[in-house]
Design a protein around this motif. Structure first.
Motif, PDB file in Angstrom:
ATOM      1  N   ASN A  15      57.651   0.143 -14.475  1.00  0.00           N
ATOM      2  CA  ASN A  15      58.542   0.283 -13.309  1.00  0.00           C
ATOM      3  C   ASN A  15      58.850  -1.071 -12.684  1.00  0.00           C
ATOM      4  O   ASN A  15      59.916  -1.260 -12.103  1.00  0.00           O
ATOM      5  CB  ASN A  15      57.912   1.189 -12.239  1.00  0.00           C
ATOM      6  CG  ASN A  15      57.608   2.574 -12.781  1.00  0.00           C
ATOM      7  OD1 ASN A  15      58.003   2.902 -13.895  1.00  0.00           O
ATOM      8  ND2 ASN A  15      56.905   3.369 -12.018  1.00  0.00           N
ATOM      9  N   GLY A  16      57.891  -2.016 -12.778  1.00  0.00           N
ATOM     10  CA  GLY A  16      58.056  -3.289 -12.080  1.00  0.00           C
ATOM     11  C   GLY A  16      58.499  -4.430 -12.975  1.00  0.00           C
ATOM     12  O   GLY A  16      58.774  -5.523 -12.488  1.00  0.00           O
ATOM     13  N   GLY A  17      58.550  -4.189 -14.285  1.00  0.00           N
ATOM     14  CA  GLY A  17      59.013  -5.234 -15.188  1.00  0.00           C
ATOM     15  C   GLY A  17      58.078  -6.431 -15.300  1.00  0.00           C
ATOM     16  O   GLY A  17      58.500  -7.524 -15.688  1.00  0.00           O
ATOM     17  N   MET A  18      56.796  -6.248 -14.983  1.00  0.00           N
ATOM     18  CA  MET A  18      55.851  -7.364 -15.050  1.00  0.00           C
ATOM     19  C   MET A  18      55.679  -7.837 -16.493  1.00  0.00           C
ATOM     20  O   MET A  18      55.624  -7.027 -17.412  1.00  0.00           O
ATOM     21  CB  MET A  18      54.498  -6.924 -14.477  1.00  0.00           C
ATOM     22  CG  MET A  18      53.460  -8.041 -14.443  1.00  0.00           C
ATOM     23  SD  MET A  18      51.874  -7.456 -13.789  1.00  0.00           S
ATOM     24  CE  MET A  18      52.222  -7.442 -12.032  1.00  0.00           C
ATOM     25  N   SER A  19      55.586  -9.152 -16.673  1.00  0.00           N
ATOM     26  CA  SER A  19      55.387  -9.714 -18.017  1.00  0.00           C
ATOM     27  C   SER A  19      53.987  -9.373 -18.518  1.00  0.00           C
ATOM     28  O   SER A  19      53.051  -9.182 -17.730  1.00  0.00           O
ATOM     29  CB  SER A  19      55.541 -11.228 -17.983  1.00  0.00           C
ATOM     30  OG  SER A  19      54.421 -11.808 -17.327  1.00  0.00           O
ATOM     31  N   ASP A  20      53.853  -9.299 -19.845  1.00  0.00           N
ATOM     32  CA  ASP A  20      52.533  -9.055 -20.431  1.00  0.00           C
ATOM     33  C   ASP A  20      51.552 -10.157 -20.032  1.00  0.00           C
ATOM     34  O   ASP A  20      50.368  -9.902 -19.819  1.00  0.00           O
ATOM     35  CB  ASP A  20      52.631  -8.998 -21.961  1.00  0.00           C
ATOM     36  CG  ASP A  20      53.155  -7.646 -22.438  1.00  0.00           C
ATOM     37  OD1 ASP A  20      53.475  -6.785 -21.588  1.00  0.00           O
ATOM     38  OD2 ASP A  20      53.245  -7.464 -23.664  1.00  0.00           O
ATOM     39  N   GLU A  21      52.049 -11.380 -19.929  1.00  0.00           N
ATOM     40  CA  GLU A  21      51.173 -12.509 -19.597  1.00  0.00           C
ATOM     41  C   GLU A  21      50.538 -12.320 -18.217  1.00  0.00           C
ATOM     42  O   GLU A  21      49.319 -12.433 -18.051  1.00  0.00           O
ATOM     43  CB  GLU A  21      52.006 -13.800 -19.639  1.00  0.00           C
ATOM     44  CG  GLU A  21      51.165 -15.056 -19.555  1.00  0.00           C
ATOM     45  CD  GLU A  21      52.050 -16.310 -19.567  1.00  0.00           C
ATOM     46  OE1 GLU A  21      53.300 -16.173 -19.563  1.00  0.00           O
ATOM     47  OE2 GLU A  21      51.475 -17.412 -19.579  1.00  0.00           O
TER      48      GLU A  21
END
Lengths: 355, 355
Positions: free
Chosen positions: A289-295
């Motif tokens: 939902n928030g588009g956070m990067s895997d890193e």
């Protein structure tokens, strides 16, 4: 020979219908698998994708069996075969080391899952059969009709575990539930006359005797259960993770299939057709939902690990694999009680269904 | 009163276990629904989201019933109640027109599905009950435990249809299969003591007597079946669409849940929590793998319509809703044979399961 007779012939200490505990990575260690077999089920130890610790896990199993007073000790003493199975994640497990461990410890079954391709399992099947002279039976977990047919044709398996979409942890990203998958696999093998009488065990969503009775109606001879055994006394599981199982309900919406729960842990080598079902938490919400990067998600995961048991929960981040049946598990039980309850409830359910 | 007794009291012409045919949009017209009821099941007519044609469909049903020689004529003559149900898509159907049709034709049941929110169904339930003095029973289709509890508390339903993830056509984009959903709904209602004895019918993946027997083991009193009736003689379905049902197999991978099959037809008003399961075809592949815009995909869909029956197929574009059980349907049958086969096979299956 009927599928049930085949299972009794291979595993004479087991009860009908067969309850097997899944080889849940890190969680299904010797105490859980032995308790399940001791209760008349078939416990699987997790071999996983890194088998460097497998011999010590099996050695622990031998020691526990020698201390047992009942089924597993009798079986081991009279046959030299360990009355537990070992599950492998074939995309990663080292064949040579695995075969050495099987030759030395002689488990009654191996369960293959997740090869990069089905032919990759062929040397596994051949070498397992060779080193214990067929005493170690070959179980293979499949998730589609096509896979079941291909495995039946290529590997001459002894048991097929038919895994549907409700399963917790790893499984095909897209699949049917066992409601349609088990009967269609059975029909497809019968139509092709390939391993037509092979025992099928259902996996994915079976947590009690009703699910077991349904599995039998669909054509299975028993079930492989994971989520129910997460909340067993013998599971090697953090308290924070284990507490999530009775807490969560309505598993169709409180769990989700995703690859994010592997990505945040840096586990990137599963074949692309798989993902895993886990309880929805911040790692998932932030990623999807928030588009956070895997890193960033992975860095937060590392921080979360420092919280210990507080790192699990709907507003926390640690991976909590569980199936849609999580809402049917209301308390922790000894594994032996799980096995006994499932068998008795399945019998009672079928007894009550005189239509 | 047991759930089975309740169903027999409401629908005395029906057999045990109850086989209901789903109100498949455009496909479930009077001939199919009446054939199902005539055979001792309960057929549903599709009311859909545009009820402008509903009265003429019901009028056709009355004329067919008057020509019948058996169950449906007897029931209608003695009670004045139409022995078929009507399904509504409540996000779109006009309440006033629907209630007028129900008052005039008096179907034995209505099935509510897909309201924008559950309270939107409240005037529907109240007005249906008022205009036929409770003779038209209220069925509501739910897809989660939370929805089942909320509906049970708000609407005093007579039957809950518990729809799992294997279902063809519209359903929740995320849900469990009936394997875990049916027993968890049953437990949740019992625990809250809300409509605890209400009949539950399973939907999603039931195409034969094995699936029916499994549904009963899970706690349902019968099943609502869609995909199996797509391949019935009485279905109002294009030959190209109908031929896809026996052709397709391995429904976990040959079908997929998506909103694309609505978008290409310009149907954009379903509440966001729903999508539909259909056989994978070019519309889906181009949209999801090829990144094709909805505009282009829709234009190609319009072109495809000109091909008629050739517009359906894995390399064609026309929407082919079907569930994961599609691989268990091998030929077209009269609806009455489907009903009889499912009941007989369910009985035989349970009879054979003496454990």
């Amino acid at each position: 020979m009927s599928a049930n007779s085949t299972l009794r012939a291979h595993y004479p200490w087991t009860k009908t219908p067969l309850v097997a505990s899944a080889p849940m990575l890190n969680i299904a260690t010797a105490p859980l698998s032995i308790s399940v077999s001791e209760a008349g089920g078939l416990g699987f130890l997790a071999g996983g994708y890194d088998v460097s610790g497998l011999e010590s896990k099996l050695e622990q199993a031998v020691q526990l069996i020698k201390q047992s007073t009942f089924r597993t000790r009798q079986v081991y003493a009279s046959t030299g075969i360990l009355p537990i199975g070992v599950g492998f994640l074939n995309w990663g497990a080292d064949l040579t080391k695995s075969i050495a461990a099987i030759e030395k410890y002689r488990p009654c079954a191996v369960l293959f899952f997740g090869p990069n391709s089905i032919p990759d399992d062929l040397p596994w099947a051949e070498q397992v059969r060779a080193v214990t002279h067929g005493k170690t039976k070959i179980w293979v977990q499949v998730g589609t009709v096509a896979e079941a047919v291909a495995v039946a044709e290529a590997l001459d398996p002894d048991v097929l575990v038919v895994q549907g979409s409700d399963a917790g942890g790893h499984g095909l990203a897209r699949s049917a539930s066992i409601i349609t998958l088990v009967p269609e696999v059975k029909d497809a093998l019968a139509r092709r006359n390939v391993k037509a009488g092979i025992p099928l065990l259902a996996a994915g969503g079976i947590v009690d005797g009703r699910g077991m009775a349904a599995s039998l109606a669909l054509g299975a001879s028993g079930a492989v259960m994971g989520t129910r055994f997460l909340a067993s006394s013998e599971a090697a599981i953090a308290s924070g993770y284990q507490a999530e199982v009775p807490r969560a309900s309505d598993g169709g919406i409180s769990t989700v299939r995703s690859t994010v729960y592997d990505r945040v842990r840096g586990i990137l080598s599963w074949p692309a057709r798989y993902d895993g079902r886990g309880i929805i938490n911040r790692s998932y919400i932030d990623a999807v939902n928030g588009g956070m990067s895997d890193e960033e998600n992975r860095a937060l995961y590392q921080e979360e690990l420092k919280k210990g048991d507080a790192g699990w929960g709907p507003n926390a981040r640690l991976t909590t694999y569980a199936g849609t049946g999580v809402g049917l598990v209301d308390k922790k039980l000894p594994a032996a009680e799980v096995v006994a309850n499932v068998i008795q409830e399945a019998k009672d359910t079928l007894q009550g269904l005189r239509i």
